[in-house]
Design a protein around this motif. Structure first.
Motif, mmCIF file in Angstrom:
data_model
loop_
_atom_site.group_PDB
_atom_site.id
_atom_site.type_symbol
_atom_site.label_atom_id
_atom_site.label_comp_id
_atom_site.label_asym_id
_atom_site.label_seq_id
_atom_site.Cartn_x
_atom_site.Cartn_y
_atom_site.Cartn_z
ATOM 1 N N ALA A 25 0.994 -1.184 -0.267
ATOM 2 C CA ALA A 25 0.391 -0.211 0.381
ATOM 3 C C ALA A 25 0.981 1.340 0.245
ATOM 4 O O ALA A 25 0.422 2.070 -1.094
ATOM 5 C CB ALA A 25 -1.008 0.091 1.122
ATOM 6 N N HIS A 41 -4.634 3.353 5.477
ATOM 7 C CA HIS A 41 -5.391 3.016 6.603
ATOM 8 C C HIS A 41 -5.206 1.439 6.207
ATOM 9 O O HIS A 41 -5.125 0.722 5.330
ATOM 10 C CB HIS A 41 -6.381 3.765 6.382
ATOM 11 C CG HIS A 41 -7.409 5.018 5.978
ATOM 12 N ND1 HIS A 41 -7.361 5.515 7.251
ATOM 13 C CD2 HIS A 41 -7.108 5.663 5.210
ATOM 14 C CE1 HIS A 41 -7.659 7.262 6.698
ATOM 15 N NE2 HIS A 41 -7.315 7.103 5.555
ATOM 16 N N MET A 54 -7.696 -5.054 6.685
ATOM 17 C CA MET A 54 -8.234 -4.511 5.629
ATOM 18 C C MET A 54 -7.109 -2.972 5.579
ATOM 19 O O MET A 54 -7.000 -2.213 6.528
ATOM 20 C CB MET A 54 -9.344 -3.495 5.647
ATOM 21 C CG MET A 54 -10.691 -5.064 5.323
ATOM 22 S SD MET A 54 -12.470 -4.358 5.504
ATOM 23 C CE MET A 54 -12.891 -4.850 7.387
ATOM 24 N N TRP A 56 -6.060 0.503 2.907
ATOM 25 C CA TRP A 56 -6.618 0.911 1.664
ATOM 26 C C TRP A 56 -5.651 2.245 1.762
ATOM 27 O O TRP A 56 -4.788 2.531 2.741
ATOM 28 C CB TRP A 56 -7.916 1.866 2.177
ATOM 29 C CG TRP A 56 -9.215 3.134 1.459
ATOM 30 C CD1 TRP A 56 -8.520 2.772 0.555
ATOM 31 C CD2 TRP A 56 -7.790 3.827 1.074
ATOM 32 N NE1 TRP A 56 -9.475 3.978 -0.198
ATOM 33 C CE2 TRP A 56 -8.172 5.133 -0.270
ATOM 34 C CE3 TRP A 56 -6.655 5.463 1.959
ATOM 35 C CZ2 TRP A 56 -8.406 5.884 -0.230
ATOM 36 C CZ3 TRP A 56 -6.430 6.123 1.415
ATOM 37 C CH2 TRP A 56 -7.111 7.103 0.216
ATOM 38 N N ASP A 57 -5.148 1.957 -0.054
ATOM 39 C CA ASP A 57 -4.615 3.598 -0.491
ATOM 40 C C ASP A 57 -5.239 4.080 -1.373
ATOM 41 O O ASP A 57 -6.762 3.187 -1.766
ATOM 42 C CB ASP A 57 -2.985 2.665 -0.639
ATOM 43 C CG ASP A 57 -3.053 1.881 -1.677
ATOM 44 O OD1 ASP A 57 -2.808 2.697 -2.878
ATOM 45 O OD2 ASP A 57 -2.995 0.790 -1.947
ATOM 46 N N TRP A 90 -10.043 -7.724 -3.317
ATOM 47 C CA TRP A 90 -9.290 -5.934 -3.186
ATOM 48 C C TRP A 90 -10.859 -5.376 -3.864
ATOM 49 O O TRP A 90 -10.866 -6.155 -4.706
ATOM 50 C CB TRP A 90 -8.492 -5.336 -3.797
ATOM 51 C CG TRP A 90 -8.613 -6.126 -4.784
ATOM 52 C CD1 TRP A 90 -7.929 -6.881 -5.662
ATOM 53 C CD2 TRP A 90 -8.985 -5.412 -6.352
ATOM 54 N NE1 TRP A 90 -8.183 -6.778 -7.271
ATOM 55 C CE2 TRP A 90 -8.673 -6.213 -7.790
ATOM 56 C CE3 TRP A 90 -9.505 -3.684 -6.480
ATOM 57 C CZ2 TRP A 90 -9.640 -5.710 -8.807
ATOM 58 C CZ3 TRP A 90 -9.475 -3.241 -7.916
ATOM 59 C CH2 TRP A 90 -9.500 -4.313 -8.958
ATOM 60 N N LYS A 92 -12.858 -1.843 -4.663
ATOM 61 C CA LYS A 92 -13.105 -0.153 -4.863
ATOM 62 C C LYS A 92 -13.615 0.412 -3.672
ATOM 63 O O LYS A 92 -15.219 0.710 -4.222
ATOM 64 C CB LYS A 92 -12.968 0.105 -5.740
ATOM 65 C CG LYS A 92 -11.720 -0.300 -6.817
ATOM 66 C CD LYS A 92 -11.707 0.685 -8.503
ATOM 67 C CE LYS A 92 -10.786 0.187 -8.885
ATOM 68 N NZ LYS A 92 -9.698 1.303 -10.094
ATOM 69 N N PRO A 93 -13.863 1.099 -2.751
ATOM 70 C CA PRO A 93 -14.568 1.514 -1.750
ATOM 71 C C PRO A 93 -15.458 2.687 -2.516
ATOM 72 O O PRO A 93 -15.195 3.634 -3.311
ATOM 73 C CB PRO A 93 -14.341 1.552 -0.940
ATOM 74 C CG PRO A 93 -12.833 1.639 -0.419
ATOM 75 C CD PRO A 93 -12.252 1.070 -2.358
ATOM 76 N N LYS A 99 -8.212 2.217 -3.346
ATOM 77 C CA LYS A 99 -8.947 0.263 -3.194
ATOM 78 C C LYS A 99 -8.414 0.381 -1.930
ATOM 79 O O LYS A 99 -8.014 0.253 -1.194
ATOM 80 C CB LYS A 99 -7.991 -0.567 -4.161
ATOM 81 C CG LYS A 99 -7.026 -0.102 -4.049
ATOM 82 C CD LYS A 99 -6.185 -1.422 -4.573
ATOM 83 C CE LYS A 99 -4.762 -0.607 -4.354
ATOM 84 N NZ LYS A 99 -3.786 0.389 -4.206
ATOM 85 N N CYS A 100 -9.011 -1.042 -1.704
ATOM 86 C CA CYS A 100 -8.798 -1.774 -0.011
ATOM 87 C C CYS A 100 -8.876 -3.432 -0.747
ATOM 88 O O CYS A 100 -9.259 -4.254 -1.518
ATOM 89 C CB CYS A 100 -10.356 -1.665 0.237
ATOM 90 S SG CYS A 100 -10.097 -1.644 2.380
ATOM 91 N N TRP A 102 -7.999 -6.727 1.313
ATOM 92 C CA TRP A 102 -7.807 -7.299 2.801
ATOM 93 C C TRP A 102 -7.502 -8.960 2.593
ATOM 94 O O TRP A 102 -7.585 -9.815 1.410
ATOM 95 C CB TRP A 102 -9.943 -7.255 2.713
ATOM 96 C CG TRP A 102 -10.107 -8.252 1.770
ATOM 97 C CD1 TRP A 102 -11.209 -7.315 0.318
ATOM 98 C CD2 TRP A 102 -10.536 -8.754 1.596
ATOM 99 N NE1 TRP A 102 -11.624 -8.113 -0.135
ATOM 100 C CE2 TRP A 102 -11.590 -9.487 0.933
ATOM 101 C CE3 TRP A 102 -10.664 -10.188 2.611
ATOM 102 C CZ2 TRP A 102 -12.566 -11.115 0.143
ATOM 103 C CZ3 TRP A 102 -11.364 -11.277 2.274
ATOM 104 C CH2 TRP A 102 -11.867 -11.762 1.012
ATOM 105 N N SER A 124 -15.370 -8.474 -1.499
ATOM 106 C CA SER A 124 -15.143 -8.173 -0.834
ATOM 107 C C SER A 124 -15.245 -8.933 0.056
ATOM 108 O O SER A 124 -15.292 -10.322 0.215
ATOM 109 C CB SER A 124 -16.830 -7.081 -0.271
ATOM 110 O OG SER A 124 -16.997 -6.177 -1.356
#
Ligand SMILES: Nc1ncnc2c1ncn2[C@@H]1O[C@H](COP(=O)(O)OP(=O)(O)O)[C@@H](O)[C@H]1O
Ligand SMILES: [Mg+2]
Length: 132
Positions: A25, A41, A54, A56-57, A90, A92-93, A99-100, A102, A124
């Motif tokens: 990330a 995150h 999880m 996020w970047d 992964w 995309k929120p 993207k996240c 996990w 997800s």
């Protein structure tokens, strides 16, 4: 923290997976070429069945699992994630961009089940891990 959650047995694997996914990330974030890389995150969520990591970047590029050669020094991170987690993916929120990525680790009391959806794009995590 995992000890407090009664999941101390997962700490070693969790550390390795957090390290692989957050390193990716950070690189993804730096690759955007902004003067100051955006923050990343990290979320850890657990229940008695296991743990989800999880990260996020801000880079919308997805992680790509490579077929690393025997002597390759890079390209192993996601293979490690795939091998040590029961599922990863992964998505995309819709509210944050980027993207996240996990992955989920099952508690040792749970039978290890690798799921067929592992690594599929835009997957997800289980709905039990998502905020309602
Ligand atoms: N968070 C991310 N953002 C953008 N690209 C990523 C991210 N994570 C992984 N990738 C892509 O997937 C590739 C494979 O990742 P990995 O298996 O960890 O190998 P390595 O980090 O050694 O290149 C990376 O080289 C990169 O192209
Ligand atoms: Mg990596």
């Amino acid at each position: 923290m995992l000890a407090e959650w009664g999941l101390a047995e997962l700490a070693e694997v969790a550390e390795l997976l957090v390290s692989e996914i957050t390193t990716n990330a950070l690189r993804g974030s730096r690759a955007l070429g902004q003067p100051l890389p955006s923050p990343i995150h990290l979320w850890l969520r657990a229940d008695r069945l296991g743990l989800v990591i999880m990260v996020w970047d801000a880079n919308p590029q997805p992680p790509i699992r490579k077929e690393a050669g025997h002597d390759a020094v890079s390209g192993r991170g996601l293979k490690i994630v795939e091998a040590l987690s029961s599922r990863w993916g992964w998505y995309k929120p819709h509210d944050m961009g980027g993207k996240c990525v996990w992955c989920e680790i099952q508690a040792e009391s749970q039978p290890m089940q690798h799921s067929a959806v592992s690594g599929q794009p835009r997957s997800s995590p289980d709905s039990r891990w998502l905020w309602s």
